[in-house]
Design a protein around this motif. Structure first.
Motif, short mmCIF file in Angstrom:
data_model
loop_
_atom_site.label_atom_id
_atom_site.label_comp_id
_atom_site.label_asym_id
_atom_site.label_seq_id
_atom_site.Cartn_x
_atom_site.Cartn_y
_atom_site.Cartn_z
N CYS A 167 -7.91 1.37 -11.86
CA CYS A 167 -6.69 1.80 -11.17
C CYS A 167 -6.85 1.58 -9.67
O CYS A 167 -7.88 1.97 -9.09
CB CYS A 167 -6.41 3.27 -11.47
SG CYS A 167 -4.88 3.85 -10.69
N PRO A 168 -5.85 1.00 -9.01
CA PRO A 168 -5.97 0.80 -7.55
C PRO A 168 -5.92 2.10 -6.76
O PRO A 168 -6.18 2.10 -5.56
CB PRO A 168 -4.78 -0.10 -7.22
CG PRO A 168 -3.86 -0.05 -8.38
CD PRO A 168 -4.65 0.38 -9.57
N HIS A 169 -5.61 3.23 -7.41
CA HIS A 169 -5.57 4.52 -6.69
C HIS A 169 -6.97 5.00 -6.34
O HIS A 169 -7.28 5.28 -5.19
CB HIS A 169 -4.85 5.58 -7.55
CG HIS A 169 -4.91 6.95 -6.97
ND1 HIS A 169 -5.06 8.07 -7.74
CD2 HIS A 169 -4.86 7.38 -5.69
CE1 HIS A 169 -5.08 9.13 -6.96
NE2 HIS A 169 -4.96 8.75 -5.71
N ILE A 213 4.87 0.95 -10.14
CA ILE A 213 6.24 1.34 -9.78
C ILE A 213 6.41 2.86 -9.72
O ILE A 213 7.44 3.36 -9.31
CB ILE A 213 7.28 0.72 -10.75
CG1 ILE A 213 6.95 1.09 -12.21
CG2 ILE A 213 7.29 -0.80 -10.62
CD1 ILE A 213 7.80 2.16 -12.77
N GLN A 214 5.38 3.60 -10.11
CA GLN A 214 5.42 5.06 -9.98
C GLN A 214 4.00 5.58 -9.97
O GLN A 214 3.17 5.12 -10.76
CB GLN A 214 6.17 5.69 -11.16
CG GLN A 214 6.19 7.22 -11.13
CD GLN A 214 6.97 7.82 -12.28
OE1 GLN A 214 8.19 7.85 -12.29
NE2 GLN A 214 6.25 8.31 -13.28
N GLY A 215 3.73 6.53 -9.06
CA GLY A 215 2.40 7.12 -9.05
C GLY A 215 1.75 7.01 -7.70
O GLY A 215 2.34 6.50 -6.74
N PRO A 216 0.52 7.48 -7.60
CA PRO A 216 -0.16 7.56 -6.30
C PRO A 216 -0.44 6.20 -5.67
O PRO A 216 -0.63 6.13 -4.47
CB PRO A 216 -1.45 8.30 -6.61
CG PRO A 216 -1.63 8.22 -8.08
CD PRO A 216 -0.27 8.09 -8.68
N CYS A 217 -0.50 5.13 -6.48
CA CYS A 217 -0.77 3.80 -5.94
C CYS A 217 0.50 2.95 -5.91
O CYS A 217 0.43 1.72 -6.07
CB CYS A 217 -1.86 3.12 -6.75
SG CYS A 217 -1.72 3.40 -8.52
#
Lengths: 317, 121
Positions: free
Chosen positions: B47-49, B87-91
């Protein structure tokens, strides 16, 4: 106004069977569970409730894909419930539900409920380490680990961690309106909060985050000690679940931890052996970072043993 | 030489499903493939987050219930399965790291394994 702790977290989900399998594999006990949802309990009766996303009886989500729809906290007695009703009614809608509990919202918009505590008294002893001469030892011939143990059970709902857009405002609500105490704090992140009727280091931890992240970071149940936590976590991984962080031991709260991804758009943790504090405790302020987050951190590995069948380079690359 | 590492046969992958590969001893895949409208898309399970964080909630489970988006089940971030865009989320706005896939005439799916550089092919 004595809040004693978290008793239920309610999630609205689309795939009840998968979420039910996940919670059962974690160790919670299904109670009256159908394809429409149900309750999953720890040994003291605290737990998680699953319902369909579109269930009209659920409070609305805060958005951002957050599936957590409500937390229910236990209070000591009817007087505490009445006091909370009066306090919250000063500036927001408070509803009394058919079961006698009350429902409202905190200052971040999360739905909260309060009920006279239904937590069962359980007379379990936590994990004990033997030490020659110590007055606290396991009974003679009682083993420290049981590899054949059946499903390991969480003991009690421990805490929830929120991403909140205004951490000062969120903290003020829990402290000034609900009577929580800050026990420790991560600088520029947020406070660990303890309700007035509990000695546990925290039942809530608040993390300041941008509005598009508002939601739940994780929730967790207490296990009886580090051995059962790690044994349960190792079995959880063998069932295909995905570890995120741990096992390790936090510094603030001293709790052992192991975090996993979950189908609830947040992490689930297994924790054990959290510190207890009373009003004589002076909160610490700690900078956030790897060294401040954990005393040590480990990672699960395939089992191996040195011996005749060990490859010439042992188990090391 | 770089090595094309075989992963599976194209018939092993079902439409609107995901499958992970190169599992480590923690039970986590290094990469995964999603099949969407008959096309295969390969992504790193990172994940990029939070750099490198595993995304599935259970082995091979990288899609939301509606099977419309890849999901990081750490915080519920949603990604377009064909572009990897969050498109949604911390990243929000970041993208998953793409894994180049190749399908042979026999239907063997492989990927360019940069870690195998200079190893015997």
């Amino acid at each position: 106004m004595k809040v004693v702790g978290l008793e239920t977290i309610i999630f609205g989900v689309d795939d009840i069977p998968s979420c039910a399998t996940f919670l059962t594999d974690y160790g919670l006990i299904p109670v009256d569970v159908t394809d429409e949802g149900g309750r999953f309990e720890a040994l003291d009766g605290t737990g998680v409730v699953l319902a369909k996303t579109e269930d009209p009886s659920l409070p609305a989500s805060v958005g951002n894909g957050c599936m957590m729809r409500k937390t229910i906290m236990g209070v000591a007695d009817q007087q505490s419930l009445d006091d909370l009703y009066a306090e919250l009614s000063k500036d927001r809608a408070v509803e009394t539900l058919a079961d006698g509990s009350i429902e409202s919202h905190d200052d971040s918009g999360f739905a909260i409920g309060f009920q006279i505590s239904k937590k069962k008294q359980i007379n379990l002893v936590g994990e004990i380490s033997n030490l020659p001469g110590s007055p606290f030892q396991r009974p003679v011939n009682q083993l420290g680990v049981d590899v054949d143990a059946e499903q390991i059970r969480p003991i009690s709902l421990s805490h929830i961690v929120y991403f909140v857009p205004d951490v000062k405002k969120a903290e003020a609500f829990y402290v000034e309106r609900l009577g929580f105490r800050c026990t420790d704090r991560f600088e520029d992140i947020g406070p660990f909060l303890q309700p007035s009727g509990s000695l546990e280091h925290h039942t809530h931890f608040l993390i300041g985050a941008p509005p598009f992240m508002q939601g739940v970071e994780h929730f967790t149940f207490h296990f009886s000690g580090p051995t059962e936590l790690m044994q349960n976590g190792e079995r959880f991984i063998k069932k295909g679940y995905q570890a995120f962080w741990g096992p390790g031991r936090h510094i603030l709260g001293s709790n052992w931890f192991w975090y996993f991804n979950s189908p609830f758009a947040c992490h689930i943790e297994m924790d054990a052996d959290m510190d207890l504090h009373d009003k004589n405790w002076t909160p610490r302020v700690s900078p956030m970072g790897a060294d401040a987050s954990q005393a040590f951190l480990m990672r699960n590995r395939e089992k191996w043993a040195p011996g005749a069948d060990t490859p010439h380079n042992g188990d090391y690359e | 030489m770089n090595k094309f590492s075989p992963l599976c046969h194209v018939d092993d992958l079902e439409n609107d499903c995901t499958k992970g590969f190169l599992e480590n001893e923690n039970g986590q895949d290094a990469i995964f493939i999603v099949k969407k409208n008959g096309e295969l898309y390969g992504w790193k399970n990172a994940c990029p987050h939070v750099q490198g964080a595993p995304m599935a909630w259970r082995k091979d489970q990288y899609l939301n219930t509606q099977k419309t988006h890849l999901t990081c089940f750490a915080h519920g971030a949603l990604f377009d399965p064909t572009t990897g865009l969050c498109i949604q989320g911390p990243c929000l706005g970041k993208t998953l790291e793409k894994v180049e896939l190749f399908v042979s005439s026999e239907g063997i799916v492989s990927f360019l394994d940069l870690n195998n550089k200079n190893k015997e092919s």
